[in-house]
Design a protein around this motif. Structure first.
Motif, PDB file in Angstrom:
ATOM      1  N   TYR A 192       0.822  -1.203   0.000  1.00  0.00           N
ATOM      2  CA  TYR A 192       0.000   0.000   0.000  1.00  0.00           C
ATOM      3  C   TYR A 192       0.860   1.259   0.000  1.00  0.00           C
ATOM      4  CZ  TYR A 192      -4.215  -2.670   1.266  1.00  0.00           C
ATOM      5  OH  TYR A 192      -5.277  -3.536   1.271  1.00  0.00           O
ATOM      6  N   PHE A 193       0.236   2.351  -0.451  1.00  0.00           N
ATOM      7  CA  PHE A 193       0.776   3.677  -0.194  1.00  0.00           C
ATOM      8  C   PHE A 193      -0.377   4.582   0.194  1.00  0.00           C
ATOM      9  CE2 PHE A 193      -0.763   4.544  -4.433  1.00  0.00           C
ATOM     10  CZ  PHE A 193      -1.061   5.896  -4.434  1.00  0.00           C
ATOM     11  N   PHE A 194      -0.053   5.690   0.866  1.00  0.00           N
ATOM     12  CA  PHE A 194      -1.041   6.706   1.179  1.00  0.00           C
ATOM     13  C   PHE A 194      -0.321   8.021   1.450  1.00  0.00           C
ATOM     14  CE2 PHE A 194       0.025   4.568   5.126  1.00  0.00           C
ATOM     15  CZ  PHE A 194       0.161   5.575   6.063  1.00  0.00           C
ATOM     16  N   MET A 195      -1.068   9.112   1.538  1.00  0.00           N
ATOM     17  CA  MET A 195      -0.470  10.427   1.779  1.00  0.00           C
ATOM     18  C   MET A 195      -1.180  11.119   2.933  1.00  0.00           C
ATOM     19  SD  MET A 195      -0.144  13.799  -0.736  1.00  0.00           S
ATOM     20  CE  MET A 195       1.018  13.054  -1.870  1.00  0.00           C
ATOM     21  N   ARG A 196      -0.382  11.779   3.781  1.00  0.00           N
ATOM     22  CA  ARG A 196      -0.909  12.619   4.856  1.00  0.00           C
ATOM     23  C   ARG A 196      -0.292  14.009   4.745  1.00  0.00           C
ATOM     24  NH1 ARG A 196      -4.762   9.542   7.525  1.00  0.00           N
ATOM     25  NH2 ARG A 196      -4.616  11.006   9.257  1.00  0.00           N
ATOM     26  N   LEU A 199       0.008  20.221   9.116  1.00  0.00           N
ATOM     27  CA  LEU A 199       0.001  21.678   9.173  1.00  0.00           C
ATOM     28  C   LEU A 199       0.046  22.292   7.772  1.00  0.00           C
ATOM     29  CD1 LEU A 199       2.158  22.259  12.369  1.00  0.00           C
ATOM     30  CD2 LEU A 199      -0.322  22.017  12.163  1.00  0.00           C
ATOM     31  N   ASP A 200       0.843  23.316   7.557  1.00  0.00           N
ATOM     32  CA  ASP A 200       0.670  24.127   6.351  1.00  0.00           C
ATOM     33  C   ASP A 200       1.361  23.615   5.092  1.00  0.00           C
ATOM     34  OD1 ASP A 200      -0.872  25.998   7.686  1.00  0.00           O
ATOM     35  OD2 ASP A 200       0.876  27.151   8.339  1.00  0.00           O
ATOM     36  N   HIS A 201       2.574  23.118   5.219  1.00  0.00           N
ATOM     37  CA  HIS A 201       3.398  22.914   4.030  1.00  0.00           C
ATOM     38  C   HIS A 201       3.835  21.476   3.776  1.00  0.00           C
ATOM     39  CE1 HIS A 201       3.920  27.277   3.591  1.00  0.00           C
ATOM     40  NE2 HIS A 201       4.137  27.329   4.888  1.00  0.00           N
ATOM     41  N   ASP A 202       3.751  20.608   4.766  1.00  0.00           N
ATOM     42  CA  ASP A 202       4.434  19.322   4.693  1.00  0.00           C
ATOM     43  C   ASP A 202       3.491  18.171   4.335  1.00  0.00           C
ATOM     44  OD1 ASP A 202       6.906  20.462   5.411  1.00  0.00           O
ATOM     45  OD2 ASP A 202       6.366  20.398   7.533  1.00  0.00           O
ATOM     46  N   TYR A 203       3.865  17.454   3.273  1.00  0.00           N
ATOM     47  CA  TYR A 203       3.135  16.272   2.823  1.00  0.00           C
ATOM     48  C   TYR A 203       4.048  15.058   2.960  1.00  0.00           C
ATOM     49  CZ  TYR A 203       0.002  19.725   0.758  1.00  0.00           C
ATOM     50  OH  TYR A 203      -0.845  20.784   0.570  1.00  0.00           O
ATOM     51  N   PHE A 204       3.441  13.925   3.305  1.00  0.00           N
ATOM     52  CA  PHE A 204       4.217  12.703   3.522  1.00  0.00           C
ATOM     53  C   PHE A 204       3.587  11.562   2.745  1.00  0.00           C
ATOM     54  CE2 PHE A 204       4.788  15.529   7.064  1.00  0.00           C
ATOM     55  CZ  PHE A 204       6.161  15.510   7.276  1.00  0.00           C
ATOM     56  N   VAL A 205       4.401  10.964   1.865  1.00  0.00           N
ATOM     57  CA  VAL A 205       3.964   9.809   1.088  1.00  0.00           C
ATOM     58  C   VAL A 205       4.501   8.561   1.775  1.00  0.00           C
ATOM     59  CG1 VAL A 205       4.059   8.644  -1.137  1.00  0.00           C
ATOM     60  CG2 VAL A 205       3.989  11.145  -1.048  1.00  0.00           C
ATOM     61  N   TYR A 206       3.603   7.752   2.312  1.00  0.00           N
ATOM     62  CA  TYR A 206       3.964   6.509   2.987  1.00  0.00           C
ATOM     63  C   TYR A 206       3.910   5.376   1.964  1.00  0.00           C
ATOM     64  CZ  TYR A 206       3.019   8.769   7.541  1.00  0.00           C
ATOM     65  OH  TYR A 206       3.022   9.585   8.643  1.00  0.00           O
ATOM     66  N   VAL A 207       4.988   4.598   1.888  1.00  0.00           N
ATOM     67  CA  VAL A 207       5.052   3.507   0.917  1.00  0.00           C
ATOM     68  C   VAL A 207       5.492   2.239   1.632  1.00  0.00           C
ATOM     69  CG1 VAL A 207       6.029   2.702  -1.263  1.00  0.00           C
ATOM     70  CG2 VAL A 207       5.654   5.159  -0.906  1.00  0.00           C
ATOM     71  N   ARG A 208       4.649   1.225   1.541  1.00  0.00           N
ATOM     72  CA  ARG A 208       4.970  -0.055   2.180  1.00  0.00           C
ATOM     73  C   ARG A 208       6.034  -0.773   1.353  1.00  0.00           C
ATOM     74  NH1 ARG A 208       0.554  -4.577   4.261  1.00  0.00           N
ATOM     75  NH2 ARG A 208       1.990  -5.676   5.659  1.00  0.00           N
ATOM     76  N   GLN A 209       7.080  -1.220   2.036  1.00  0.00           N
ATOM     77  CA  GLN A 209       8.187  -1.881   1.374  1.00  0.00           C
ATOM     78  C   GLN A 209       8.080  -3.392   1.533  1.00  0.00           C
ATOM     79  OE1 GLN A 209      10.543   0.228  -0.370  1.00  0.00           O
ATOM     80  NE2 GLN A 209       8.701   1.416   0.081  1.00  0.00           N
TER      81      GLN A 209
END
Length: 217
Positions: A192-196, A199-209
């Motif tokens: 899976y992957f998902f994004m969170r 706050l204002d500027h920071d995005y995080f793409v989570y990727v299952r390895q």
């Protein structure tokens, strides 16, 4: 028009003040979902396609996009290459790439829009003080966002030190964000992957390895 712009500016000030108040008064700030958990199948490029599509409005407004990636890893190389391809397909501008380790303040200032700045995987966000952003980006008063890649393998319990943390650091962002999303993992055998967003500027793409891709603990 001036009245509308003044109202919009005042609204942003109020929102920022409210967030600062919430942090100071002890309310726990959590990340916002941007892309729900989605299966990757065999094609890591789907992560880039979905990320660019979801961030379309933010990318339209951002002069700078800071990418927190480890380009020694093939998946992240392919992710960046596909992200650039998708951006340039959707927008009428060619991406200008800079490496934060080699770029001077003047090069950052003169970088044409859209300027994508390559940062270390854990160095693009502002969950901790970020000297590069403070010295090279903020003084220019231009719109910017960061996109950071977070590897994970199997869902785990949130470490005790992160449960009540009011303002998340990167270590806790990984586990809290994963905990918030893992209920949507319908099949634990899938990747899976998902994004969170935080706050204002920071995005995080989570990727299952895959297990063999994760560093030893």
């Amino acid at each position: 028009m001036k009245t509308i712009l003044s109202i919009i500016a005042a609204s942003f000030v109020v929102i920022a003040a409210c967030m600062l108040y919430l942090v100071k008064t002890g309310v726990v700030m959590r990340s916002a979902p941007y892309i729900k958990p989605t299966t990757i199948q065999q094609d890591i490029e789907i992560v880039a396609e979905q990320s660019i599509l979801r961030l379309f409005p933010d990318l339209q407004n951002a002069k700078f996009v800071l990418w927190g990636l480890d380009l020694n890893k093939e998946d992240q190389q392919r992710f960046l290459a596909k992200a650039q391809q998708e951006y340039e397909r959707r927008f009428p501008h060619k991406v200008k790439l800079l490496n934060s380790a080699a770029a001077s303040s003047e090069e950052v200032k003169d970088c044409a829009t859209p300027c994508w700045i390559l940062m270390p995987q854990e160095g693009a966000h502002q969950l901790e003080p970020n000297m590069f952003i403070d010295e090279n980006i903020k003084p220019l008063t231009e719109q910017y966002i960061s996109i950071s890649w977070i590897d994970f393998q199997n869902p785990e319990e949130v470490p005790a030190e992160c449960i009540d943390q009011k303002y998340l650091n990167l270590f806790c962002m990984k586990w809290v964000g994963l905990n918030e999303a893992q209920r949507r993992f319908k099949d634990q055998g899938q990747r899976y992957f998902f994004m969170r967003k935080y706050l204002d500027h920071d995005y995080f793409v989570y990727v299952r390895q895959h297990a063999q891709e994760m560093p030893a603990k």
